[in-house]
Design a protein around this motif. Structure first.
Motif, PDB file in Angstrom:
ATOM      1  N   THR A   1      19.039  25.794  12.747  1.00 22.18           N
ATOM      2  CA  THR A   1      19.396  25.989  11.336  1.00 22.18           C
ATOM      3  C   THR A   1      20.524  25.031  10.961  1.00 22.18           C
ATOM      4  OG1 THR A   1      18.702  28.296  11.412  1.00 22.18           O
ATOM      5  CG2 THR A   1      20.311  27.728   9.715  1.00 22.18           C
TER       6      THR A   1
ATOM      7  N   SER B   1      11.024  30.253   7.003  1.00 17.91           N
ATOM      8  CA  SER B   1      11.767  29.275   7.790  1.00 17.91           C
ATOM      9  C   SER B   1      11.347  27.861   7.406  1.00 17.91           C
ATOM     10  CB  SER B   1      11.491  29.478   9.290  1.00 17.91           C
ATOM     11  OG  SER B   1      12.088  30.658   9.755  1.00 17.91           O
TER      12      SER B   1
ATOM     13  N   GLU C   1      15.793  28.569  10.683  1.00 15.32           N
ATOM     14  CA  GLU C   1      14.868  29.248  11.594  1.00 15.32           C
ATOM     15  C   GLU C   1      15.382  30.674  11.734  1.00 15.32           C
ATOM     16  OE1 GLU C   1      13.701  27.101  15.113  1.00 15.32           O
ATOM     17  OE2 GLU C   1      13.301  25.263  13.968  1.00 15.32           O
TER      18      GLU C   1
END
Ligand code: ARG
Length: 338
Positions: free
Chosen positions: A185, A128, A166
């Protein structure tokens, strides 16, 4: 009516358990094809869990978790996962990373098409790139852990440069990796992820600040059912998600935010769901039981103070490329508005 369950391996679903209901002599219906992934997880033991900053609407600096109860609830979750047949591996929590307990957000992990050779080798982790700097140190520790166990590791952005991703926003579902974007994201991250893994990514735009990760609004249950909270998304994305799920268990905005029911995980035919103090998830539990799932309700109240529950605490590492995510040579992004 007579119900028969049978464990078997078919070509399409290598790990599927099918349940048959015989409605009459010549009418047999299949009603549950278990997810082929969700039996091996990475978690982070909460040795340093605190609410040190506020990056989601649930976090309140004046409401701190109780360390002993936190540990008891986490141990209870691990025990329930193991009892349901899941394997759990543990990454140590960094002292300077209070949110690291939400292991789902460390990275999106896959098995290679040929499957694991031993334990957790032969996998790949796309780390991530956290939206908020407060969490960015978590991924370098996790990347070292994965690399030390034979995983290859990559990233789509890091240290504030490049796209945010993420992993709590990403789920293998149907013919694609379904990825929520917006609060955490970036839309640009979808292309990078699709190319990186050579898969189709279906983007869904999250607009609700309280459902800032896809895993707060969507939970795959078996091959055709999933918990879905349409209020998390813009209109097109909500419609696109509902079109992807043949039998959705639709929950309201209030149910999603107060019960964390979409933040459940499924191990075979067992749903591990956050318990509620007032039984407000009873409707959801009843529906799951009607469908043939066993629902284990677990108290994770301390983790709700940081804005996450069962799914956030658990990162599945047995999603297999080619089996759970069809391979497309150069990847593809599908957005609702195109
Ligand atoms: N405090 C954490 C954050 O805001 C909670 C993460 C919840 N994780 C999840 N997969 N939804 O980042």
């Amino acid at each position: 009516m007579d119900t028969v369950s049978d464990n078997f391996r078919s070509r399409g679903h290598p790990c599927a358990t099918l349940w048959f209901v015989r409605l009459s002599d010549n009418h047999v219906e299949v009603f549950l094809v278990e997810l082929s992934w969700g039996r091996r997880y990475v978690m982070v033991r909460p040795d340093h869990f605190r609410v040190d900053y506020q990056i989601n609407p649930f976090m309140d600096l004046s409401q701190q978790p109780d360390p002993a109860l936190t540990r008891e609830q986490w141990d209870g979750l691990v025990a329930a996962m193991r009892a349901a047949g899941a394997g759990v591996e543990v990454i140590e929590q960094r002292g300077d990373a209070p949110d690291m307990v939400y292991a789902m957000n460390l990275g999106f992990v896959v098995e290679r098409p040929e499957g694991p050779l031993v334990s957790s080798s032969a996998g790949h982790a796309v780390m991530s790139h956290m939206r908020y700097a407060e969490r960015r140190m978590e991924t370098s520790t996790a990347a070292a852990w994965f690399a030390g166990r034979g995983f290859s590791v990559s990233y789509v952005g890091r240290e504030g440069i490049g796209a945010h991703l993420e992993a709590g926003d990403a789920f293998a579902w149907g013919d694609a990796l379904v990825v929520g974007y917006g609060p955490r994201t970036d839309e640009l991250g979808l292309k990078a992820l699709a190319t990186e893994l050579s898969v189709r990514v279906r983007g869904l735009r999250i607009t609700h600040p309280g459902m800032y990760h896809l895993d707060l609004a969507f939970c795959p249950l078996d091959d055709r059912r999933a918990i879905v909270c349409p209020s998390a998304f813009d209109e097109e994305s909500a419609a696109a998600l509902l079109a992807l799920v043949p039998e959705p268990l639709v929950i309201t905005e209030e149910e999603a935010l107060t019960t964390f029911a979409a933040n459940s995980i499924v191990v075979g035919s067992t749903v591990l769901m956050p318990a509620t103090a007032d039984g407000s998830n009873a409707r959801i539990v009843a529906r799951l039981e009607e469908w043939g799932f066993t629902v284990a309700q677990l108290d994770l109240s301390q983790f709700h103070l940081g804005g996450g529950s069962i799914r956030c605490l658990t990162n599945p590492i047995d999603v297999r490329l080619g089996r759970d995510l069809p391979l497309l040579p150069s990847g593809e992004v599908v957005l609702p508005r195109q």
